[in-house]
Design an enzyme around this catalytic site. Structure first.
Site, PDB file in Angstrom:
ATOM      1  N   ASP A   1     -72.431  17.099 -28.419  1.00 55.39           N
ATOM      2  CA  ASP A   1     -73.021  17.524 -27.213  1.00 55.39           C
ATOM      3  C   ASP A   1     -72.261  18.967 -26.985  1.00 55.39           C
ATOM      4  O   ASP A   1     -71.080  18.845 -26.324  1.00 55.39           O
ATOM      5  CB  ASP A   1     -72.821  16.731 -26.116  1.00 55.39           C
ATOM      6  CG  ASP A   1     -73.794  17.197 -24.835  1.00 55.39           C
ATOM      7  OD1 ASP A   1     -73.555  18.358 -24.519  1.00 55.39           O
ATOM      8  OD2 ASP A   1     -74.541  16.283 -24.399  1.00 55.39           O
ATOM      9  N   ILE A   2     -72.855  19.989 -27.500  1.00 55.92           N
ATOM     10  CA  ILE A   2     -72.460  21.248 -27.311  1.00 55.92           C
ATOM     11  C   ILE A   2     -73.020  22.057 -26.180  1.00 55.92           C
ATOM     12  O   ILE A   2     -74.137  22.479 -26.306  1.00 55.92           O
ATOM     13  CB  ILE A   2     -72.614  22.155 -28.555  1.00 55.92           C
ATOM     14  CG1 ILE A   2     -72.188  21.040 -29.731  1.00 55.92           C
ATOM     15  CG2 ILE A   2     -71.726  23.288 -28.782  1.00 55.92           C
ATOM     16  CD1 ILE A   2     -70.657  20.375 -29.912  1.00 55.92           C
ATOM     17  N   GLU A   3     -72.328  22.509 -25.179  1.00 57.19           N
ATOM     18  CA  GLU A   3     -72.739  23.002 -24.047  1.00 57.19           C
ATOM     19  C   GLU A   3     -71.905  24.079 -23.496  1.00 57.19           C
ATOM     20  O   GLU A   3     -70.701  24.344 -23.996  1.00 57.19           O
ATOM     21  CB  GLU A   3     -73.117  21.967 -22.710  1.00 57.19           C
ATOM     22  CG  GLU A   3     -73.873  20.909 -23.115  1.00 57.19           C
ATOM     23  CD  GLU A   3     -73.846  20.070 -21.890  1.00 57.19           C
ATOM     24  OE1 GLU A   3     -74.099  20.560 -21.082  1.00 57.19           O
ATOM     25  OE2 GLU A   3     -73.863  18.575 -22.071  1.00 57.19           O
ATOM     26  N   GLY A   4     -72.513  25.103 -22.638  1.00 59.38           N
ATOM     27  CA  GLY A   4     -71.550  26.096 -22.019  1.00 59.38           C
ATOM     28  C   GLY A   4     -71.076  27.098 -23.029  1.00 59.38           C
ATOM     29  O   GLY A   4     -71.794  27.339 -24.158  1.00 59.38           O
TER      30      GLY A   4
END
Length: 522
Positions: free
Chosen positions: A342-345
């Site tokens: 989960d790759i965010e921001g």
């Protein structure tokens, strides 16, 4: 001081002319490339232009090609233009004039590790006429074929050597066809037929364009029945915040909801060490009893790394080796068949960690054949953001065989229908994947797409309700999406009004969303 008389000066000059060795013919200008520093996922490159000719240069132009996945970032002491992967640098006003024997240097910071190829200085080979590089690289060794699916095979090999220091890339030929240029030491051939044997050869290419001989051909056979074989993917696996208190019981939720599979969130980084939300070491098998229970009843889990509030390991670990070791420890501790990232921001826009993660995931699949990897990324109704798309490209170029690209269909901060927006986001992502994987069929691309909405009230105040969930399930059934999920299972269980991390804040019964999503089986 006494001055020499004119006749004496003339005589000395004549003697020197007779005694001096014959003049060496002037050479041609050259431009030599070097990597002045390197790191995971990039390097600082430089070209030095040397005027080995006999006349003054009034200007210079250096142009070359960079392989896919490598781009020029910041640069200095030159002016840059580019067309696709073709890069052109021209002198600045202060370093264009080079007298015979003089030199000038310009440089740049590279995103990606590919080196320049087909270099030209003022339209001629950068290596000049004499002393041009004509030595080919060594033949790539250790070529193997593995990670078979119904439509893809992954090829891996050992990096070749070259007298210039490193090769510029590799050319992979399938069944004697036109080669494909790659920069990594792996390549995934897609769009293949199930139960079919394919042959591959690899050759190395240096910056001067010299090619090695092809490696000995190796063969691999795709699996039967296409990518989506029964039980091969988790068609429905909602997220569970394992950091909630009290710790959620997935077996209890499975019994009450009818769902069998879950995505456990999140493993984050404590330094360069994998930890469950900075609290429990996965090497100790934390919550493995729950996983064993689900598996005993026909279900399974996907473990998710990262999340919105945690630091994903690729940002914390400074090398691919260290990162791979942490991923491998988690997969081994739980005997995982599925992992999620989960790759965010800011993590989506960090090229170094994106490249590091992709390289580590390629190794992880090599160490655990059949391991299915999903990327969970922010999305808009128009599709993945540019940064998110780069994460997928990086994984593809590193040779990762992605199972699912899972889009977070939530928090658009727009006055739109969130049910329609989730469907539009899936359709837009399909179009993007079609451009990234041109060899795959529409059915294979739809099978790569996952959709994860946020139940009930989103962080931006907009609502995703039960009718929206039914709309998504119907759409998924019509396209046979790879996965449906939602955030988050304890909120669905609680069916309450209150803090968003606990409640959906809409009228619902416990597990109402889970029972809707449970009707989707792929």
């Amino acid at each position: 001081m006494r001055r020499l008389s004119a006749p004496l000066v003339l005589l000395i000059g004549m003697l020197l002319a007779v005694l001096a060795p014959p003049a060496t013919a002037a050479g041609t200008p050259t431009a030599s490339f070097s990597k002045t520093s390197t790191w995971d996922g990039g390097y600082q490159g430089a070209y030095t232009i040397t005027n080995s000719g006999g006349t003054t240069l009034s200007s210079w132009t250096v142009e070359f090609d960079l392989p896919s996945g490598t781009t020029v970032g910041s640069y200095w002491d030159a002016l840059l233009t580019r067309t696709g992967t073709h890069v052109t640098f021209k002198n600045r006003e202060y370093n264009g004039t080079l007298a015979p024997g003089a030199s000038a240097t310009f440089g740049w910071v590279s995103t990606g590790t590919g080196t320049p190829a087909n270099c030209k200085l003022d339209g001629a080979p950068c290596t000049g006429g004499s002393g041009a590089d004509t030595t080919p690289p060594a033949v790539p060794a250790g070529v193997t074929v593995g990670s078979a699916t119904g439509s893809s095979l992954t090829l891996r090999w050992t990096a070749a050597t070259d007298d210039s220091g490193s090769v510029a890339g590799y050319e992979v030929s399938r069944d004697g066809g036109t080669p494909v240029l790659v920069t990594a030491t792996s390549y995934t051939a897609t769009g293949l037929q199930p139960s079919t044997t394919y042959s591959f050869r690899v050759r190395a290419r240096d910056a001067a364009g010299n090619l090695s001989a092809y490696s000995t051909a190796v063969s691999g056979t795709t699996s039967a029945g296409g990518d989506q074989q029964p039980g091969s993917s988790l068609s429905t696996a909602p997220y569970v915040d394992m950091g909630a208190w009290p710790t959620p019981s997935m077996p209890e939720m499975a019994t009450a909801s009818g769902l069998k599979n879950y995505t456990m969130a999140f493993i984050t980084a404590s330094g360069c060490k994998a930890m469950w939300f900075n609290a429990y070491d996965p090497r100790d098998g934390w919550a493995k009893d729950q996983i064993d229970d689900l598996r005993a009843n026909g279900g399974d889990v996907k473990v998710s790394f990262g999340g919105a509030s945690g630091i994903e390991l690729a940002q914390a670990c400074g090398s691919v080796d260290a990162l791979f070791a942490e991923y491998d420890a988690v997969v081994s501790a739980y005997g995982l068949k599925y992992v999620d990232f989960d790759i965010e921001g800011a993590a989506t826009a960090d090229p170094a960690s994106v490249t590091r993660r992709s390289q580590a995931l390629a190794r992880l699949q090599q160490a655990h054949p059949g391991l299915r990897i999903s990327l969970t990324l922010p999305v808009l109704p128009e599709g993945l953001t540019a940064d998110g798309l780069n994460v997928v490209k990086s994984a593809r170029d590193a040779g990762v065989d992605l199972d699912v690209v899972n889009v977070m269909a939530m928090d658009y901060y727009r006055s739109i229908d969130y049910g329609d927006a989730a469907v539009q986001a899936a359709q837009s992502t399909f179009t993007q994947l079609k451009s990234l994987y041109p060899g795959r069929s529409d059915a294979e691309l739809w099978a790569m797409i996952g959709v994860t909405p946020m139940l009930g009230q989103n962080d931006d105040g907009h609502i995703y309700d039960q009718s929206d969930a039914r709309q998504l399930v119907a759409f998924a059934q019509s396209r046979h999406l790879g996965e449906l999920a939602f955030w988050e299972s304890t909120r669905d269980r609680n069916a309450c009004t209150g803090a968003l991390y606990q409640c959906t804040n809409i009228p619902q019964s416990p597990y109402e969303f889970a029972k809707i999503f449970a009707t989707y089986t792929g």
